[in-house]
Design an enzyme around this catalytic site. Structure first.
Site, mmCIF file in Angstrom:
data_model
loop_
_atom_site.group_PDB
_atom_site.id
_atom_site.type_symbol
_atom_site.label_atom_id
_atom_site.label_comp_id
_atom_site.label_asym_id
_atom_site.label_seq_id
_atom_site.Cartn_x
_atom_site.Cartn_y
_atom_site.Cartn_z
ATOM 1 N N THR A 230 30.477 77.964 91.119
ATOM 2 C CA THR A 230 31.661 77.280 91.625
ATOM 3 C C THR A 230 32.678 76.627 90.579
ATOM 4 O O THR A 230 33.859 76.781 90.971
ATOM 5 C CB THR A 230 31.091 75.902 92.129
ATOM 6 O OG1 THR A 230 29.931 76.213 93.130
ATOM 7 C CG2 THR A 230 31.941 74.974 92.915
ATOM 8 N N ILE A 257 20.628 72.294 90.010
ATOM 9 C CA ILE A 257 19.450 71.676 90.117
ATOM 10 C C ILE A 257 18.645 72.378 88.823
ATOM 11 O O ILE A 257 17.780 72.106 88.081
ATOM 12 C CB ILE A 257 18.514 72.140 91.247
ATOM 13 C CG1 ILE A 257 17.333 71.443 91.261
ATOM 14 C CG2 ILE A 257 18.110 73.637 91.286
ATOM 15 C CD1 ILE A 257 17.523 69.862 91.635
ATOM 16 N N ASP A 258 19.266 73.657 88.429
ATOM 17 C CA ASP A 258 18.521 74.435 87.314
ATOM 18 C C ASP A 258 18.996 73.731 85.873
ATOM 19 O O ASP A 258 18.296 74.288 84.865
ATOM 20 C CB ASP A 258 18.873 75.941 87.392
ATOM 21 C CG ASP A 258 18.445 76.567 88.658
ATOM 22 O OD1 ASP A 258 17.633 75.984 89.257
ATOM 23 O OD2 ASP A 258 18.766 77.738 88.919
ATOM 24 N N GLY A 302 14.425 77.441 89.288
ATOM 25 C CA GLY A 302 14.766 78.029 87.956
ATOM 26 C C GLY A 302 15.046 79.449 87.782
ATOM 27 O O GLY A 302 14.182 80.234 87.517
ATOM 28 N N ARG A 303 16.053 79.654 88.213
ATOM 29 C CA ARG A 303 16.721 81.233 88.273
ATOM 30 C C ARG A 303 16.636 81.987 87.078
ATOM 31 O O ARG A 303 15.855 82.935 86.817
ATOM 32 C CB ARG A 303 17.993 81.349 89.076
ATOM 33 C CG ARG A 303 18.177 82.657 89.811
ATOM 34 C CD ARG A 303 19.599 82.536 90.100
ATOM 35 N NE ARG A 303 19.780 82.380 91.545
ATOM 36 C CZ ARG A 303 20.974 81.503 92.139
ATOM 37 N NH1 ARG A 303 21.593 81.132 91.118
ATOM 38 N NH2 ARG A 303 20.964 81.234 93.207
ATOM 39 N N TYR A 414 12.096 74.288 97.639
ATOM 40 C CA TYR A 414 13.058 74.001 98.163
ATOM 41 C C TYR A 414 12.915 72.323 98.281
ATOM 42 O O TYR A 414 14.057 71.510 98.603
ATOM 43 C CB TYR A 414 13.302 74.293 99.771
ATOM 44 C CG TYR A 414 14.015 75.834 99.387
ATOM 45 C CD1 TYR A 414 15.404 75.835 99.188
ATOM 46 C CD2 TYR A 414 13.201 76.814 99.685
ATOM 47 C CE1 TYR A 414 15.781 76.936 98.726
ATOM 48 C CE2 TYR A 414 13.778 78.088 99.268
ATOM 49 C CZ TYR A 414 15.070 78.195 99.017
ATOM 50 O OH TYR A 414 15.888 79.262 98.797
ATOM 51 N N MET A 415 11.666 71.878 98.281
ATOM 52 C CA MET A 415 11.157 70.325 98.396
ATOM 53 C C MET A 415 11.988 69.647 97.144
ATOM 54 O O MET A 415 12.313 68.431 97.616
ATOM 55 C CB MET A 415 9.989 70.101 98.309
ATOM 56 C CG MET A 415 9.107 70.560 99.846
ATOM 57 S SD MET A 415 7.743 70.473 99.790
ATOM 58 C CE MET A 415 7.120 68.745 99.551
ATOM 59 N N ILE A 416 11.794 70.016 96.189
ATOM 60 C CA ILE A 416 12.436 69.514 95.006
ATOM 61 C C ILE A 416 13.952 69.114 94.888
ATOM 62 O O ILE A 416 14.504 68.398 94.195
ATOM 63 C CB ILE A 416 11.934 70.002 93.638
ATOM 64 C CG1 ILE A 416 12.533 71.349 93.292
ATOM 65 C CG2 ILE A 416 10.242 70.153 93.431
ATOM 66 C CD1 ILE A 416 12.140 71.848 91.814
ATOM 67 N N ARG A 417 14.655 70.280 95.874
ATOM 68 C CA ARG A 417 16.196 69.813 95.552
ATOM 69 C C ARG A 417 16.563 69.340 96.876
ATOM 70 O O ARG A 417 17.812 68.932 97.026
ATOM 71 C CB ARG A 417 16.837 71.386 95.330
ATOM 72 C CG ARG A 417 16.717 72.440 96.426
ATOM 73 C CD ARG A 417 17.608 73.506 96.092
ATOM 74 N NE ARG A 417 18.127 74.138 97.433
ATOM 75 C CZ ARG A 417 18.760 75.237 97.433
ATOM 76 N NH1 ARG A 417 19.022 75.875 96.475
ATOM 77 N NH2 ARG A 417 18.889 75.704 98.583
HETATM 78 N N1 ATP Z 1 33.236 84.522 89.482
HETATM 79 C C1 ATP Z 1 33.467 83.494 90.366
HETATM 80 N N2 ATP Z 1 35.061 83.453 90.704
HETATM 81 C C2 ATP Z 1 35.186 82.932 92.036
HETATM 82 N N3 ATP Z 1 34.256 82.278 92.843
HETATM 83 C C3 ATP Z 1 33.188 82.327 92.276
HETATM 84 C C4 ATP Z 1 32.509 83.019 91.198
HETATM 85 N N4 ATP Z 1 31.258 83.000 91.258
HETATM 86 C C5 ATP Z 1 31.005 82.522 92.476
HETATM 87 N N5 ATP Z 1 31.813 81.876 92.932
HETATM 88 C C6 ATP Z 1 31.871 81.311 94.228
HETATM 89 O O1 ATP Z 1 31.457 79.751 93.941
HETATM 90 C C7 ATP Z 1 30.743 79.333 94.942
HETATM 91 C C8 ATP Z 1 29.050 79.014 94.383
HETATM 92 O O2 ATP Z 1 28.495 79.871 93.877
HETATM 93 P P1 ATP Z 1 27.032 80.439 93.751
HETATM 94 O O3 ATP Z 1 26.585 80.645 95.072
HETATM 95 O O4 ATP Z 1 26.896 81.069 92.349
HETATM 96 O O5 ATP Z 1 26.519 78.810 93.323
HETATM 97 P P2 ATP Z 1 26.496 77.883 92.013
HETATM 98 O O6 ATP Z 1 27.848 77.282 92.235
HETATM 99 O O7 ATP Z 1 26.617 78.599 90.625
HETATM 100 O O8 ATP Z 1 25.360 76.891 92.138
HETATM 101 P P3 ATP Z 1 23.782 77.011 92.122
HETATM 102 O O9 ATP Z 1 23.538 76.293 90.764
HETATM 103 O O10 ATP Z 1 23.231 76.587 93.244
HETATM 104 O O11 ATP Z 1 23.626 78.526 91.864
HETATM 105 C C9 ATP Z 1 30.407 80.619 96.166
HETATM 106 O O12 ATP Z 1 31.258 80.016 97.180
HETATM 107 C C10 ATP Z 1 31.019 81.727 95.250
HETATM 108 O O13 ATP Z 1 31.773 82.684 96.153
HETATM 109 O O1 F6P Z 2 19.733 78.074 98.151
HETATM 110 P P1 F6P Z 2 19.286 79.538 97.838
HETATM 111 O O2 F6P Z 2 20.469 80.517 98.065
HETATM 112 O O3 F6P Z 2 18.046 79.966 98.460
HETATM 113 O O4 F6P Z 2 19.324 79.759 96.473
HETATM 114 C C1 F6P Z 2 18.290 79.497 95.613
HETATM 115 C C2 F6P Z 2 18.496 79.352 94.226
HETATM 116 O O5 F6P Z 2 19.466 78.024 94.031
HETATM 117 C C3 F6P Z 2 19.088 77.282 92.978
HETATM 118 O O6 F6P Z 2 18.496 76.070 93.625
HETATM 119 C C4 F6P Z 2 20.118 76.798 92.362
HETATM 120 O O7 F6P Z 2 21.023 75.817 93.125
HETATM 121 C C5 F6P Z 2 18.242 78.136 92.172
HETATM 122 O O8 F6P Z 2 17.127 77.227 91.591
HETATM 123 C C6 F6P Z 2 17.535 78.937 93.545
HETATM 124 O O9 F6P Z 2 16.917 80.163 92.658
HETATM 125 MG MG MG Z 3 24.777 79.403 89.939
#
Ligand code: ATP
Ligand code: F6P
Ligand code: MG
Length: 533
Positions: A230, A257-258, A302-303, A414-417
């Site tokens: 994001t 969450i990670d 914790g990915r 999923y419960m912890i988040r």
């Molecule tokens: N490099 C990027 N450039 C532009 N937008 C991005 C990029 N990487 C991710 N996004 C956008 O950001 C949003 C969230 O990304 P993502 O699903 O990876 O979650 P996150 O913000 O990393 O949170 P989480 O901790 O849950 O993974 C998505 O809508 C995705 O399209």
């Molecule tokens: O919400 P989704 O797409 O199932 O993704 C789960 C992933 O999101 C996270 O909760 C990060 O937000 C990771 O810990 C987990 O691997």
């Molecule tokens: Mg991410």
């Protein structure tokens, strides 16, 4: 203080034009998303570095006046707010910065600093001029609703802003959904609920369409709550906003969450998640203790980073083995996990294993035929290490005579988040939201807000997105885990030396508060000596 690389300001835009820019409808259709993404950005964010004595460097964040130099300022309405009338020095000094390096020696360089967050004496928006928008993206995290609530209430109560909307369903909501009006009344109770009232999603980031939407709706402050992906998205939105010369502050609030976001102390919701994980670990312990050779396996989120597993393990003290993505392990043979499980069962009669979902992925991939798959944002989809590990342990003991085991696998991922945030995270979320809106009102843009060594700071997007925060297994914190569980570290001395080298580099870039101190020596559990006690 000497400037060592300030971003060049583009040609000045006329003041009258600047004021009107957001209110005018767009005159010509904008290029497609793909074309906009590929177009070279003339004003691509350059680092704003300011040098000082003794190796002091300020990594500053952009400001609207970088490309709109004539913007007028106004007195901060907070100065008339009765709640703040008793506060001494409420406004942050313009020169205040927060140090990234907190442990120093007599002769060490002062190093990187970030601009301190907080309200400024002069602001760049009048209350009735502000049209703010809030969006939540990525996975769920406890505290999302609290941040939304405090942004809305803070804008209303502190700055007299009365136009705040929510964007539903993450980034794609900018161009595919109507906005929802947010008022202090409509958000009053939302901090008591898990999830996000705005909804969230992965994928769907289309920079041009998103900025079109900001422009068409006259949004001039956008608060983007989400993880590393994001924040990368927020960074390109900022670039496009700047390229179009819009008076629109783009502010990132880090969520994950990670706890894998670099530079910052920790992300909101992490505390809550670790606390919630205790319930699963307790259950696993009770089950294991009550059975003959009972084994409880708990999988936690914790990915790529094992912080939740590591902190949950340390907090619990009932865990016999913690497996995280950063620390490779192996199953079979001398010093392997299965040998350790057998020994621990013989010694204690039961054991608890906590495994982060990203641990052992290479091992699982080796043992089965699978195709790499990704989610809509391009994140790798993980194989279920909990199920796989449980099966491997069961298979191992099935081959043994007179060694019956009882294994219970608990998957509370999923419960912890999905739970609501705890008290401490609620306070943290409140401060984050306030720091975010103070920054936007003061005209800063293109930044993520978060505490660095306990002080809230404005951090340029590139520092947040260039690397992920990981558990440094040559740090003392991981050694504490090994000490508490007495598990083998599964690494040779040589592996540890190589990792130390990598970690030194990481430390140099991202010294966070959660990561602790100087590299530890290889613990007695290393070199494959299973379960040294
Ligand atoms: N490099 C990027 N450039 C532009 N937008 C991005 C990029 N990487 C991710 N996004 C956008 O950001 C949003 C969230 O990304 P993502 O699903 O990876 O979650 P996150 O913000 O990393 O949170 P989480 O901790 O849950 O993974 C998505 O809508 C995705 O399209
Ligand atoms: O919400 P989704 O797409 O199932 O993704 C789960 C992933 O999101 C996270 O909760 C990060 O937000 C990771 O810990 C987990 O691997
Ligand atoms: Mg991410």
């Amino acid at each position: 203080m000497e400037s060592v690389g300030v971003a060049p300001a583009p040609a000045a835009v006329a003041v009258a034009e600047q004021k009107m820019k957001l209110l005018e409808p767009r005159k010509e259709p904008l290029a497609s998303a793909a074309a906009a993404a590929k177009a070279p950005c003339k004003w691509a964010m350059k680092k704003k570095l300011v040098g000082g004595d003794a190796g002091y460097v300020l990594e500053d964040v952009p400001h609207l006046t970088d490309y709109m130099p004539e913007l007028p300022t106004y007195p901060n309405p907070l100065q008339d707010n009765p709640a703040y009338s008793v506060v001494k020095q409420y406004f942050v000094n313009t020169d205040d910065t927060v140090t990234q390096k907190i442990v120093v020696r007599k002769n060490s360089a002062r190093g990187t600093h970030f601009r301190r967050a907080g309200p400024r004496q002069r602001v760049y928006f009048q209350p009735d001029e502000v049209n703010a928008a809030i969006v939540t993206c990525g996975g769920l995290c406890p505290g999302l609703n609290t941040v939304i609530r405090e942004l809305v209430c803070g804008l209303y109560d502190m700055y007299g802003v009365t136009s705040v909307v929510g964007i539903e369903g993450g980034y794609k909501g900018f161009y595919s959904r109507n906005t929802v009006t947010l008022t202090p009344k409509s958000v009053n109770d939302i901090h008591k609920r898990g999830g996000t009232i705005l909804g969230t999603s992965r994928g769907g980031h289309d920079t041009a369409k998103i900025v079109d939407s900001l422009q068409d709706r006259g949004i001039n402050q956008v608060y983007i709550i989400g993880g590393d992906g994001t924040q990368q998205g927020a960074s390109v939105i900022y670039e496009e906003v700047r390229r179009r010369g819009l008076k629109c502050a783009v502010v990132g609030v880090p969520k994950t969450i990670d706890n894998d976001i670099a530079v910052i102390d920790k992300s909101f919701g992490f505390d809550t998640a670790v606390e919630e994980a205790q319930r699963a670990i307790n259950a696993a312990h009770v089950e294991a203790e009550s059975a003959e050779n009972g084994i409880g396996v708990v999988k936690l989120m914790g990915r790529n980073s094992g912080f939740i597993a590591m902190y949950a393990t340390l907090a619990s003290r009932d865990v016999d083995c913690c497996l995280i993505p950063e620390s490779p392990f192996y199953l079979e043979g001398k010093g392997g996990l299965l040998e350790f499980v057998e020994k621990r069962l013989k010694d204690s009669g039961h054991m608890v294993i906590v495994v982060a979902e990203g641990a052992g992925q290479d091992l699982i991939a080796q043992s089965m035929n699978f195709v790499d798959t990704q989610d809509a944002s391009g994140n790798k989809l993980l194989l279920d290490v909990g199920l796989w590990l449980s099966q491997k342990i069961k298979d191992h003991f099935k081959k043994k005579t007179n060694f019956p085991i009882t294994l219970k696998y608990i998957d509370p991922t999923y419960m912890i988040r999905a739970v609501r945030s705890n008290a401490s995270d609620n306070v943290y979320c409140t401060l984050l939201a306030h720091s975010a809106l103070h920054g936007a009102m003061a005209g800063y843009s293109g930044f993520t807000v978060a505490p660095v060594n306990g002080r809230h700071a404005y951090i340029p997007f590139y520092r947040i997105t260039e690397k992920q925060n990981k558990v440094v297994i040559t740090d003392r914190m991981w050694a504490r885990v090994l000490c508490s569980t007495n598990q083998p570290c599964f690494l040779s001395h040589e592996d540890v030396e190589n990792m130390k080298h990598d970690d030194d580099e990481r430390h140099h870039l991202h010294n966070t508060q959660l990561l602790d101190g100087s590299p530890a020596k290889c613990s007695p559990n290393c070199n494959g000596s299973a379960g040294a006690e």
